[in-house]
Design a protein around this motif. Structure first.
Motif, PDB file in Angstrom:
ATOM      1  N   PHE A  82      27.658  39.007  43.703  1.00  0.00           N
ATOM      2  CA  PHE A  82      27.976  40.074  41.646  1.00  0.00           C
ATOM      3  C   PHE A  82      28.768  41.397  41.853  1.00  0.00           C
ATOM      4  N   THR A  83      28.093  41.770  42.883  1.00  0.00           N
ATOM      5  CA  THR A  83      28.101  42.996  43.308  1.00  0.00           C
ATOM      6  C   THR A  83      30.002  43.674  44.123  1.00  0.00           C
ATOM      7  N   GLN A  84      30.708  42.528  44.119  1.00  0.00           N
ATOM      8  CA  GLN A  84      31.501  42.176  45.165  1.00  0.00           C
ATOM      9  C   GLN A  84      32.603  42.591  44.156  1.00  0.00           C
ATOM     10  N   PHE A  85      32.112  41.340  43.269  1.00  0.00           N
ATOM     11  CA  PHE A  85      32.831  41.217  42.067  1.00  0.00           C
ATOM     12  C   PHE A  85      33.100  42.477  41.163  1.00  0.00           C
ATOM     13  N   TYR A  86      32.305  43.283  40.462  1.00  0.00           N
ATOM     14  CA  TYR A  86      31.898  43.929  39.394  1.00  0.00           C
ATOM     15  C   TYR A  86      30.925  44.949  39.904  1.00  0.00           C
ATOM     16  N   LYS A  87      31.839  46.143  39.512  1.00  0.00           N
ATOM     17  CA  LYS A  87      30.378  47.607  39.690  1.00  0.00           C
ATOM     18  C   LYS A  87      29.981  47.911  38.203  1.00  0.00           C
ATOM     19  N   ILE A  88      29.032  48.566  38.364  1.00  0.00           N
ATOM     20  CA  ILE A  88      28.830  48.905  36.244  1.00  0.00           C
ATOM     21  C   ILE A  88      28.891  50.416  36.620  1.00  0.00           C
ATOM     22  N   SER A  89      29.038  51.475  37.652  1.00  0.00           N
ATOM     23  CA  SER A  89      29.082  52.727  37.516  1.00  0.00           C
ATOM     24  C   SER A  89      29.463  52.994  38.770  1.00  0.00           C
ATOM     25  N   ALA A  90      30.985  53.853  39.194  1.00  0.00           N
ATOM     26  CA  ALA A  90      31.610  54.048  39.662  1.00  0.00           C
ATOM     27  C   ALA A  90      31.232  55.392  40.784  1.00  0.00           C
ATOM     28  N   THR A  91      31.026  55.937  41.881  1.00  0.00           N
ATOM     29  CA  THR A  91      30.693  56.984  42.331  1.00  0.00           C
ATOM     30  C   THR A  91      31.868  58.117  42.510  1.00  0.00           C
ATOM     31  N   ALA A 290      31.834  52.511  45.916  1.00  0.00           N
ATOM     32  CA  ALA A 290      31.996  53.865  44.978  1.00  0.00           C
ATOM     33  C   ALA A 290      33.236  53.227  43.712  1.00  0.00           C
ATOM     34  N   GLY A 291      33.365  52.265  43.808  1.00  0.00           N
ATOM     35  CA  GLY A 291      34.921  51.528  42.638  1.00  0.00           C
ATOM     36  C   GLY A 291      33.840  51.026  42.091  1.00  0.00           C
ATOM     37  N   LYS A 292      34.167  50.856  40.408  1.00  0.00           N
ATOM     38  CA  LYS A 292      34.037  50.673  38.883  1.00  0.00           C
ATOM     39  C   LYS A 292      34.665  49.127  38.586  1.00  0.00           C
ATOM     40  N   GLY A 293      34.110  48.491  37.453  1.00  0.00           N
ATOM     41  CA  GLY A 293      34.264  47.613  37.323  1.00  0.00           C
ATOM     42  C   GLY A 293      34.522  46.366  38.041  1.00  0.00           C
ATOM     43  N   PHE A 294      36.301  45.803  37.896  1.00  0.00           N
ATOM     44  CA  PHE A 294      36.082  44.688  38.423  1.00  0.00           C
ATOM     45  C   PHE A 294      36.763  44.544  39.897  1.00  0.00           C
ATOM     46  N   GLY A 295      37.856  45.551  39.263  1.00  0.00           N
ATOM     47  CA  GLY A 295      38.549  46.492  40.859  1.00  0.00           C
ATOM     48  C   GLY A 295      39.583  46.163  40.878  1.00  0.00           C
ATOM     49  N   LYS A 296      40.416  45.090  40.217  1.00  0.00           N
ATOM     50  CA  LYS A 296      41.294  44.012  39.848  1.00  0.00           C
ATOM     51  C   LYS A 296      42.340  45.272  40.809  1.00  0.00           C
ATOM     52  N   THR A 297      43.227  44.122  41.684  1.00  0.00           N
ATOM     53  CA  THR A 297      44.510  44.525  42.694  1.00  0.00           C
ATOM     54  C   THR A 297      45.815  44.111  42.134  1.00  0.00           C
TER      55      THR A 297
END
Length: 345
Positions: A82-91, A290-297
């Motif tokens: 799940f953490t590879q799919f969605y990150k709650i907060s960014a660094t 360090a990302g945030k959200g879904f990180g859709k590319t």
């Protein structure tokens, strides 16, 4: 289950089926797609499985049913997925003099065939690069068709191929390149390039990779019938098998290099796949760090597809990661990481 209503019994059967598919999704990244090419497609749906498991968990909890334990267990087992799919907060750590930035972007030939109805796409990309001023750029689906130069980057490694339409990978760097090369991918128009870049006293090998495409159109108006569904699944299965061979070639090449590595590019596969796991190895995923959200590319409707990555050795601290999802000048979005070499790692 005897105490459940008829509807809840049906829901629990669906829940069990989902749990089985979720477990398969957890296992498949460890199995070569050549062994189970059709089943490997399930890895694309693993984020959806996780979300539905959460919904089932809530569904049973509000009814005070112990059946919630099944979905809760599935989610706990797959928390790292799940953490590879969605990150709650960014660094976002303070900028230091030693920091440097790396941009990865599939530019889709700078819109050579007018897929996007905007004649300024190539100029938009140029302005974007000039504004962000990354120290290192990795371009996939690069083309020399764009009528401009990236003047701020004296050092570059570009490999083009094709007869009528030439495309390839390119690495641009503000730092000196002392060596460079290419990994040829068998029976494919895709390729991998690498460059050994000197930053201060450190030499970093940067790879720009572009793996086999699954060739699925993002056209939301295209009708999906049974025949087309079979075609899509067969096409994905075939691409996954080709990607396996390509990822193994990359993994072998990286293993022979003992220095520091950064991997950028378009894998055309999810973070839950055998291909991603094989290329990543023991590297860190900059989005996960360090990302945030879904990180859709990838600009695909209704599904937050993250198929472009920046992977770094442990010696690199990922101080910031950005997905530029509002910059729609390709079918991919650019991604950028701000890094720092930490000597004591």
């Amino acid at each position: 289950m005897k105490k459940l209503s008829g509807f809840n019994k049906f829901m629990y059967v669906v829940n069990i089926t989902l749990a089985v598919l979720t477990l398969m999704g957890y296992v498949l990244p460890y199995l070569a797609p050549k062994l189970f090419p059709f089943l490997s497609v399930l890895t694309l749906f693993l984020p959806l499985f996780l979300i539905i498991n959460l919904i089932f968990c809530v569904y049973w909890i509000i009814q005070f049913k112990r059946q919630f334990l099944l979905s809760a267990l599935m989610f706990v087992l797959g928390y790292t997925f799940f953490t590879q799919f969605y990150k709650i907060s960014a660094t976002h750590k303070p900028v230091e003099e030693e920091d440097f930035t790396v941009l990865s972007y599939n530019v889709r030939l700078f819109n050579l065939f007018d897929w996007i109805k905007d004649e300024n796409v190539s100029e938009n990309i140029k302005r974007f690069v000039e504004e962000k001023q990354p120290d290192i750029i990795c371009f996939q689906e690069y083309s020399k068709s764009a009528d401009f130069e990236f003047d701020d980057y004296k050092f570059r490694h570009i490999v083009m191929q094709g007869n009528k339409i030439k495309t390839g990978n390119a690495i641009f760097s503000k730092f000196r390149i002392i060596d460079q090369g290419e990994i040829m991918l068998p029976q494919s128009d895709n390729n991998v390039v690498y460059a050994d870049i000197v930053k201060g006293k450190d030499t970093i090998r940067v790879y720009s990779i572009h793996l086999q495409s699954i060739n699925i159109s993002p056209d939301i108006n295209e009708k999906i019938d049974e025949n087309r569904s079979k075609l899509i699944f067969n096409r994905i299965s075939k691409a996954f098998k080709e990607q396996q061979v390509q990822s193994e070639l990359i993994e072998s090449h990286m293993r022979d290099f003992k220095g520091r590595k950064i991997i950028c590019g378009d894998m055309n596969n999810s973070a839950f796949s055998y291909v991603y796991r094989n290329v990543r190895g023991d590297l860190n995923d900059a989005f996960v760090e360090a990302g945030k959200g879904f990180g859709k590319t990838y600009n695909y409707p209704y599904y937050p597809a993250r198929i472009d990555y920046i992977l770094v050795d442990e010696i690199f601290e990922v101080k910031q990661f950005t997905t530029f999802s509002q910059f729609k000048n390709s079918d991919h979005f650019p991604i950028m990481a701000r890094l720092k070499i930490v000597k004591n790692k």
